[in-house]
Write a protein that holds these residues in place. Structure first.
Motif, PDB file in Angstrom:
ATOM      1  N   CYS A  78      34.795  25.648  39.632  1.00  0.00           N
ATOM      2  CA  CYS A  78      35.833  26.548  40.155  1.00  0.00           C
ATOM      3  C   CYS A  78      35.291  27.443  41.263  1.00  0.00           C
ATOM      4  CB  CYS A  78      36.416  27.409  39.030  1.00  0.00           C
ATOM      5  SG  CYS A  78      37.485  26.529  37.895  1.00  0.00           S
ATOM      6  N   VAL A  79      34.106  27.990  41.058  1.00  0.00           N
ATOM      7  CA  VAL A  79      33.501  28.855  42.071  1.00  0.00           C
ATOM      8  C   VAL A  79      33.219  28.064  43.345  1.00  0.00           C
ATOM      9  CG1 VAL A  79      31.448  30.209  42.641  1.00  0.00           C
ATOM     10  CG2 VAL A  79      32.572  30.520  40.433  1.00  0.00           C
ATOM     11  N   LEU A  80      32.655  26.891  43.183  1.00  0.00           N
ATOM     12  CA  LEU A  80      32.370  26.044  44.341  1.00  0.00           C
ATOM     13  C   LEU A  80      33.656  25.657  45.069  1.00  0.00           C
ATOM     14  CD1 LEU A  80      30.096  24.651  45.874  1.00  0.00           C
ATOM     15  CD2 LEU A  80      30.413  22.669  44.405  1.00  0.00           C
ATOM     16  N   THR A  81      34.679  25.318  44.324  1.00  0.00           N
ATOM     17  CA  THR A  81      35.979  24.986  44.913  1.00  0.00           C
ATOM     18  C   THR A  81      36.543  26.177  45.670  1.00  0.00           C
ATOM     19  OG1 THR A  81      36.433  23.401  43.147  1.00  0.00           O
ATOM     20  CG2 THR A  81      38.333  24.185  44.412  1.00  0.00           C
ATOM     21  N   SER A  82      36.410  27.353  45.097  1.00  0.00           N
ATOM     22  CA  SER A  82      36.899  28.568  45.748  1.00  0.00           C
ATOM     23  C   SER A  82      36.172  28.816  47.068  1.00  0.00           C
ATOM     24  CB  SER A  82      36.718  29.756  44.810  1.00  0.00           C
ATOM     25  OG  SER A  82      37.139  30.944  45.418  1.00  0.00           O
ATOM     26  N   ILE A  83      34.856  28.639  47.065  1.00  0.00           N
ATOM     27  CA  ILE A  83      34.066  28.850  48.282  1.00  0.00           C
ATOM     28  C   ILE A  83      34.444  27.849  49.361  1.00  0.00           C
ATOM     29  CG2 ILE A  83      31.729  28.712  49.242  1.00  0.00           C
ATOM     30  CD1 ILE A  83      30.746  29.838  46.521  1.00  0.00           C
ATOM     31  N   VAL A  84      34.483  26.576  48.975  1.00  0.00           N
ATOM     32  CA  VAL A  84      34.803  25.520  49.945  1.00  0.00           C
ATOM     33  C   VAL A  84      36.232  25.678  50.463  1.00  0.00           C
ATOM     34  CG1 VAL A  84      35.127  23.015  50.218  1.00  0.00           C
ATOM     35  CG2 VAL A  84      33.112  23.898  49.036  1.00  0.00           C
TER      36      VAL A  84
ATOM     37  N   ALA B 269      45.808  27.583  44.393  1.00  0.00           N
ATOM     38  CA  ALA B 269      46.464  28.527  43.487  1.00  0.00           C
ATOM     39  C   ALA B 269      45.776  28.566  42.122  1.00  0.00           C
ATOM     40  CB  ALA B 269      47.929  28.137  43.303  1.00  0.00           C
ATOM     41  N   GLY B 270      45.473  29.753  41.679  1.00  0.00           N
ATOM     42  CA  GLY B 270      44.985  29.958  40.321  1.00  0.00           C
ATOM     43  C   GLY B 270      43.523  29.652  40.077  1.00  0.00           C
ATOM     44  N   ILE B 271      42.748  29.367  41.110  1.00  0.00           N
ATOM     45  CA  ILE B 271      41.357  28.973  40.888  1.00  0.00           C
ATOM     46  C   ILE B 271      40.553  30.111  40.256  1.00  0.00           C
ATOM     47  CG2 ILE B 271      40.420  29.585  43.164  1.00  0.00           C
ATOM     48  CD1 ILE B 271      39.636  26.365  41.277  1.00  0.00           C
TER      49      ILE B 271
ATOM     50  N   ALA C 234      49.107  33.294  40.316  1.00  0.00           N
ATOM     51  CA  ALA C 234      49.838  32.272  41.071  1.00  0.00           C
ATOM     52  C   ALA C 234      50.061  30.998  40.269  1.00  0.00           C
ATOM     53  CB  ALA C 234      49.083  31.947  42.355  1.00  0.00           C
ATOM     54  N   ALA C 235      49.171  30.701  39.339  1.00  0.00           N
ATOM     55  CA  ALA C 235      49.286  29.452  38.575  1.00  0.00           C
ATOM     56  C   ALA C 235      50.300  29.545  37.439  1.00  0.00           C
ATOM     57  CB  ALA C 235      47.928  29.064  37.998  1.00  0.00           C
ATOM     58  N   ALA C 236      50.638  30.752  37.003  1.00  0.00           N
ATOM     59  CA  ALA C 236      51.587  30.973  35.896  1.00  0.00           C
ATOM     60  C   ALA C 236      51.252  30.086  34.694  1.00  0.00           C
ATOM     61  CB  ALA C 236      53.015  30.761  36.356  1.00  0.00           C
ATOM     62  N   THR C 237      50.015  30.184  34.250  1.00  0.00           N
ATOM     63  CA  THR C 237      49.512  29.383  33.129  1.00  0.00           C
ATOM     64  C   THR C 237      50.067  29.910  31.813  1.00  0.00           C
ATOM     65  OG1 THR C 237      47.461  29.109  34.360  1.00  0.00           O
ATOM     66  CG2 THR C 237      47.390  28.583  32.009  1.00  0.00           C
TER      67      THR C 237
END
Length: 178
Positions: A33-39, A48-50, A129-132
């Motif tokens: 998740c962190v890597l996805t957020s950075i990239v 959304a929601g990361i 944003a993800a409304a989980t």
């Protein structure tokens, strides 16, 4: 009867290992998740929601790791007082501490299960944003707390049966009072 307790002891130990392995998976998910957020920020893409999912994975990892960490002796202990006590006093101190820990961890587990149930019942969603649906991450946290409460109670039984203050985090062997 002794064979039953030996099998139960080993089965619970496997549960703690599986819980620790699940915690490791969620910890890897935090990294993803962190890597996805950075990239995604570098590429100017909105995911959304990361951040929410990263937080849920971290909470799941933390709670699922509690039982395995207890078994491995990884929880912080203040051994200054304990080291100055004789064998009998040390045993009674360990029993008292494990009784309190069992009560507290069971209380926590009960209310985390209750929280997840309420979230499921009222279909609560996160405000992000993800409304989980909140009961999903709350259920994983509740499972981790249940496994932890079981491990603390298991440690208490081990200490009482073996009459050994160090038995709570010892390797699984036959539960005999020697």
């Amino acid at each position: 009867m002794n064979e039953f307790f030996t099998r139960l002891d080993k089965a619970l130990e496997r549960l703690y290992v599986w819980s620790g392995a699940a915690a490791a998976v969620f910890l890897v998910l935090v990294g993803v998740c962190v890597l996805t957020s950075i990239v995604s920020r570098l590429l100017d893409i909105y995911v959304a929601g990361i951040n929410e999912y990263s937080g849920y994975a971290m909470a799941a990892s933390s709670f699922l790791a509690l039982a395995h960490t207890l078994r491995e002796g990884g929880h912080i202990r203040v051994a200054l007082v304990r080291s100055r006590l004789g064998p009998t006093a040390k045993l009674w101190l360990e029993i008292w501490c494990l009784l309190v820990a069992t009560a507290m961890s069971s209380y926590l587990a009960y209310y985390l299960v209750y929280l997840a149930w309420i979230s499921w019942k009222f279909e609560e969603k996160s405000e992000g944003a993800a409304a989980t649906l909140l009961w999903w991450p709350q259920s994983i946290i509740a499972i981790g707390s249940i496994v932890f409460a079981i491990s603390v109670a298991h440690g208490l039984v081990r200490v009482i049966v073996r009459r050994d203050p160090d038995a709570a985090s010892a390797a699984p062997t036959e539960l005999t009072a020697e």
